[in-house]
Design a protein around this motif. Sequence first.
Motif, mmCIF file in Angstrom:
data_model
loop_
_atom_site.group_PDB
_atom_site.id
_atom_site.type_symbol
_atom_site.label_atom_id
_atom_site.label_comp_id
_atom_site.label_asym_id
_atom_site.label_seq_id
_atom_site.Cartn_x
_atom_site.Cartn_y
_atom_site.Cartn_z
ATOM 1 N N MET A 1 62.121 -37.650 -1.520
ATOM 2 C CA MET A 1 61.952 -38.868 -2.282
ATOM 3 C C MET A 1 61.406 -38.565 -3.676
ATOM 4 N N GLY A 176 68.692 -47.511 1.949
ATOM 5 C CA GLY A 176 68.424 -46.289 2.719
ATOM 6 C C GLY A 176 66.938 -45.998 2.809
ATOM 7 N N TRP A 177 66.253 -46.209 1.726
ATOM 8 C CA TRP A 177 64.799 -45.991 1.697
ATOM 9 C C TRP A 177 64.107 -46.959 2.662
ATOM 10 N N VAL A 179 65.394 -48.469 5.343
ATOM 11 C CA VAL A 179 65.713 -48.122 6.733
ATOM 12 C C VAL A 179 64.886 -46.918 7.166
ATOM 13 N N ARG A 180 64.758 -45.927 6.301
ATOM 14 C CA ARG A 180 63.975 -44.734 6.629
ATOM 15 C C ARG A 180 62.500 -45.100 6.871
ATOM 16 N N ARG A 181 61.992 -45.927 6.028
ATOM 17 C CA ARG A 181 60.583 -46.321 6.164
ATOM 18 C C ARG A 181 60.362 -47.109 7.465
ATOM 19 N N ARG A 182 61.318 -47.963 7.773
ATOM 20 C CA ARG A 182 61.212 -48.768 8.981
ATOM 21 C C ARG A 182 61.252 -47.885 10.232
ATOM 22 N N SER A 183 62.140 -46.879 10.214
ATOM 23 C CA SER A 183 62.233 -45.983 11.378
ATOM 24 C C SER A 183 60.978 -45.131 11.499
ATOM 25 N N GLN A 184 60.370 -44.749 10.390
ATOM 26 C CA GLN A 184 59.133 -43.982 10.449
ATOM 27 C C GLN A 184 58.005 -44.816 11.043
#
Length: 193
Positions: A1, A176-177, A179-184
């Motif tokens: 990032m 994309g950012w 979705v990534r944050r949500r999955s983390q």
Amino acid sequence: MKKLLLGVCLMLASFVLNAASITIGNPSVTTSGFFSPTVTQAYQSSTLRIDDVRSGYLLGGPISVAWELEATQDTRFSLGVFGSGTYGMNGSLLLGPWTVSILNGQGEVLTTGVLGSVFDDLVLQAGDTITAVVAGSIRLIGSRSFTTTLFLSNLESVELPLPAAIWLFGSVLLGGWAVRRRSQKRVRLICTA
């Protein structure tokens, strides 16, 4: 990032620091009759070019001198075209009306004027060319030199809107950012439970 943010910052900085610039190419001379000129560059800077056209003939006649202008980015500018000539002590070398034509990259006339004109609000797109052509006649006997001057002024970058592709690419990156944050967050909740 962090790499992505650094890349975006560098890209924005390059847009801000990129100044409008135009290059004036070497002149090409077209004549008829017994005229065999030599052209020497007397002076050139980022906004001014002066060329001397020296005659190698006894008989005068029609002559045209053309310069190509190129820009590294879309630029709005003014162009002044001047000329003078002498032959010995007898007066002016220039005969009759001299014209200046500004042509686009396809050879179509954008505007015309007389020697000494300043053409305002010309726009040159990146990668395209504009040609300035000075045409007229030189006296018949005893000619020595003809000096032409081109100067650029009021150079400014033409601001272009960002294309839709950039906006779409930006929205994909943000999505994309997110979705990534949500999955983390989900991974952290599972690990703590």
